[in-house]
Design a protein around this motif. Sequence first.
Motif, PDB file in Angstrom:
ATOM      1  N   HIS A  10     -11.683  -2.183   1.092  1.00 52.68           N
ATOM      2  CA  HIS A  10     -11.342  -3.089   0.294  1.00 52.68           C
ATOM      3  C   HIS A  10     -10.632  -2.569  -0.429  1.00 52.68           C
ATOM      4  CE1 HIS A  10     -11.206  -6.496  -1.713  1.00 52.68           C
ATOM      5  NE2 HIS A  10     -11.728  -6.116  -2.591  1.00 52.68           N
ATOM      6  N   LEU A  11     -11.270  -1.179  -1.140  1.00 54.36           N
ATOM      7  CA  LEU A  11     -10.431   0.118  -2.716  1.00 54.36           C
ATOM      8  C   LEU A  11      -8.888   0.480  -2.123  1.00 54.36           C
ATOM      9  CD1 LEU A  11     -13.550   1.954  -4.208  1.00 54.36           C
ATOM     10  CD2 LEU A  11     -12.094  -0.164  -5.288  1.00 54.36           C
ATOM     11  N   ILE A  12      -9.352   0.757  -0.834  1.00 56.72           N
ATOM     12  CA  ILE A  12      -7.487   1.752  -0.595  1.00 56.72           C
ATOM     13  C   ILE A  12      -6.285   0.508  -0.597  1.00 56.72           C
ATOM     14  CG2 ILE A  12      -6.192   2.179   1.714  1.00 56.72           C
ATOM     15  CD1 ILE A  12      -9.042   4.324   2.340  1.00 56.72           C
ATOM     16  N   GLU A  13      -7.314  -0.799  -0.105  1.00 57.52           N
ATOM     17  CA  GLU A  13      -6.234  -2.155   0.405  1.00 57.52           C
ATOM     18  C   GLU A  13      -5.708  -2.393  -1.358  1.00 57.52           C
ATOM     19  OE1 GLU A  13      -4.750  -3.146   2.980  1.00 57.52           O
ATOM     20  OE2 GLU A  13      -6.374  -1.434   4.058  1.00 57.52           O
ATOM     21  N   LYS A  14      -6.467  -2.396  -2.142  1.00 58.16           N
ATOM     22  CA  LYS A  14      -5.954  -2.625  -3.669  1.00 58.16           C
ATOM     23  C   LYS A  14      -5.122  -1.469  -4.143  1.00 58.16           C
ATOM     24  CE  LYS A  14     -10.107  -5.197  -5.071  1.00 58.16           C
ATOM     25  NZ  LYS A  14     -11.102  -5.877  -5.866  1.00 58.16           N
ATOM     26  N   LEU A  15      -5.375  -0.815  -3.378  1.00 56.84           N
ATOM     27  CA  LEU A  15      -4.162   0.574  -4.356  1.00 56.84           C
ATOM     28  C   LEU A  15      -2.427   0.291  -3.990  1.00 56.84           C
ATOM     29  CD1 LEU A  15      -5.882   4.141  -3.507  1.00 56.84           C
ATOM     30  CD2 LEU A  15      -5.859   2.805  -6.134  1.00 56.84           C
ATOM     31  N   GLY A  16      -2.234   0.014  -4.789  1.00 55.74           N
ATOM     32  CA  GLY A  16      -0.651   0.076  -4.695  1.00 55.74           C
ATOM     33  C   GLY A  16       0.348   1.812  -4.140  1.00 55.74           C
ATOM     34  N   ASP A  17       1.229   1.906  -3.219  1.00 56.21           N
ATOM     35  CA  ASP A  17       1.808   2.487  -2.448  1.00 56.21           C
ATOM     36  C   ASP A  17       2.032   3.462  -3.163  1.00 56.21           C
ATOM     37  OD1 ASP A  17       1.570   0.473  -0.093  1.00 56.21           O
ATOM     38  OD2 ASP A  17       4.020   0.356  -0.581  1.00 56.21           O
TER      39      ASP A  17
END
Length: 65
Positions: A10-17
């Motif tokens: 979930h945290l990874i999905e929130k990160l920007g590219d």
Amino acid sequence: MNLLRLRIHHLIEKLGDEDLEQVWQAMYALYCDFYMLRAIQEAKRSQQPWDTFTQEEAIQLLHSS
């Protein structure tokens, strides 16, 4: 453990590219550190007193080669 994996995803999905490269470098460094730590701990558990040389023994062995 499964809950922790979900939270991390979930945290990874929130990160920007633009942040992913920095996060990858930090996580990979941590992974390597933990891998080496486990290897060192295992070596210490399996090491016997006769598995190592004293400094003098090592120098003598190097000079005789």
